[in-house]
Design an enzyme around this catalytic site. Structure first.
Site, short mmCIF file in Angstrom:
data_model
loop_
_atom_site.label_atom_id
_atom_site.label_comp_id
_atom_site.label_asym_id
_atom_site.label_seq_id
_atom_site.Cartn_x
_atom_site.Cartn_y
_atom_site.Cartn_z
N ASP A 41 0.84 -1.21 0.00
CA ASP A 41 0.00 0.00 0.00
C ASP A 41 0.87 1.25 0.00
O ASP A 41 2.01 1.22 0.43
CB ASP A 41 -0.85 0.02 1.28
N LYS A 63 -3.83 3.05 -2.94
CA LYS A 63 -5.09 3.66 -3.35
C LYS A 63 -5.43 4.83 -2.44
O LYS A 63 -6.26 4.74 -1.55
CB LYS A 63 -6.22 2.65 -3.37
N MET A 175 -8.27 9.55 9.23
CA MET A 175 -8.88 10.02 7.97
C MET A 175 -9.84 11.19 8.21
O MET A 175 -10.85 11.31 7.53
CB MET A 175 -9.63 8.87 7.26
N1 SAH Z 1 -4.37 0.60 9.05
C1 SAH Z 1 -3.81 1.92 9.31
C2 SAH Z 1 -4.81 3.03 9.05
C3 SAH Z 1 -5.24 3.14 7.60
S1 SAH Z 1 -6.35 4.45 7.32
C4 SAH Z 1 -3.30 1.95 10.75
O1 SAH Z 1 -3.58 1.02 11.53
O2 SAH Z 1 -2.60 2.91 11.11
C5 SAH Z 1 -5.25 5.76 6.91
C6 SAH Z 1 -5.25 6.79 8.01
O3 SAH Z 1 -4.34 6.40 9.04
C7 SAH Z 1 -4.74 8.15 7.57
O4 SAH Z 1 -5.74 8.90 6.95
C8 SAH Z 1 -4.36 8.74 8.91
O5 SAH Z 1 -5.50 9.16 9.62
C9 SAH Z 1 -3.79 7.54 9.62
N2 SAH Z 1 -2.30 7.46 9.50
C10 SAH Z 1 -1.60 6.46 8.98
N3 SAH Z 1 -0.27 6.70 9.08
C11 SAH Z 1 -0.15 7.89 9.69
C12 SAH Z 1 0.97 8.69 10.10
N4 SAH Z 1 2.23 8.29 9.91
N5 SAH Z 1 0.73 9.88 10.70
C13 SAH Z 1 -0.54 10.29 10.92
N6 SAH Z 1 -1.63 9.58 10.56
C14 SAH Z 1 -1.44 8.39 9.96
#
Ligand code: SAH
Length: 255
Positions: A41, A63, A175
């Site tokens: 991803d 995506k 998000m």
């Molecule tokens: N499965 C992932 C989340 C996927 S949804 C997890 O467990 O972290 C994607 C969202 O994750 C982004 O829109 C943001 O809100 C958050 N996110 C992922 N990586 C991030 C980062 N390094 N810093 C801040 N927000 C992050």
């Protein structure tokens, strides 16, 4: 030989952690070293691919909302196809595969296809990103619960803010940065105090991390002024008072 290999095909739904490539589990690294195919991803830091073996086939299936995208159904088909050919497939997802990552949907597709799979948990952004600022999500004096919510739902409906306010839980919004104004309006309507501590963190745990700490009422304007955008988490609750502003950046400079 071929039939034997076929029987060994398997998909690993792997959490790659929140950003910092060192926040990957030893198990994820071990499975990556053996994988024939890696489906990755776009939230996954590319330095993590250093764990994959040289001959592995790496396929980018990112995506980002609205942009060039690989449809979910196609990703699921790819996993099934490679596994049926006997491949060991590492499906690398940001954070934890089962937290807002569609890992559940991918697991269902694998189950329906009769493909063996295993889930390798990762550190979700909602835990590691606040921690990078020194924010504990629970604290005996400040928060007895934490709730992960998404700011972006299929039907456009937000969570029941009134119920969340009543429980006094720390809120971590994934998000949500693009819809921060609507989200905050919903919280204030539901009775959250305007001065509830709040922060937004983009690219948490990475060198490019940027953050702001403010109050709930000021959060939308502060986000707009700072230029903080996706990927970001919003953290709302009394524990945000413990954030050490600029601490994460200072720590990285010192390292
Ligand atoms: N499965 C992932 C989340 C996927 S949804 C997890 O467990 O972290 C994607 C969202 O994750 C982004 O829109 C943001 O809100 C958050 N996110 C992922 N990586 C991030 C980062 N390094 N810093 C801040 N927000 C992050």
């Amino acid at each position: 030989m071929h039939a034997l290999k076929q029987a060994n095909g398997k998909v690993y739904l792997i959490g790659a952690g929140p950003g910092d490539p060192e926040l990957l589990t030893l198990k994820a690294a071990r499975i990556l070293r053996a994988a024939d195919v890696v489906l990755v991803d776009d939230l996954v830091d590319r330095r993590i691919l250093a764990h994959a073996r040289a001959g592995a086939r790496v396929i980018e299936v990112g995506k980002r909302g609205g942009c060039k995208s690989t449809p979910q159904a196609f990703i699921e088909k790819l996993m099934v196809r490679f596994a049926r050919r006997g491949a060991s497939v590492a499906r690398l997802k940001g954070g934890d595969p089962f937290i807002f990552g569609r890992g559940g949907e991918e697991m269902e597709a694998l189950r329906a296809a009769g493909v063996p799979f295993e889930v390798i948990s990762g550190i979700t952004a909602g835990i590691a990103v606040p921690a990078a600022l020194g924010i504990p999500l629970t604290h005996r004096d400040a928060a007895r619960a934490v709730t992960f919510v998404t700011g972006h739902t299929r039907d456009g409906r937000g969570p029941d803010w009134g119920a969340l306010r009543a429980t006094g839980t720390t809120l971590v919004v994934y998000m949500g940065v693009k819809r921060v104004a609507a989200l905050v309006a919903g919280m204030l309507d539901a009775g959250f105090p305007a001065d509830t501590p709040a922060c937004a963190v983009q690219n948490g745990t990475l060198e490019s991390q940027s953050e702001l700490v403010t109050t709930l009422a000021r959060l939308p304007a502060a986000v707009a002024d700072s230029g903080i955008g996706s990927p970001a988490v919003l953290v709302i609750g009394a524990v945000v008072r413990l954030a050490r502003r600029g601490a994460a950046r200072a720590a990285r400079r010192a390292a």
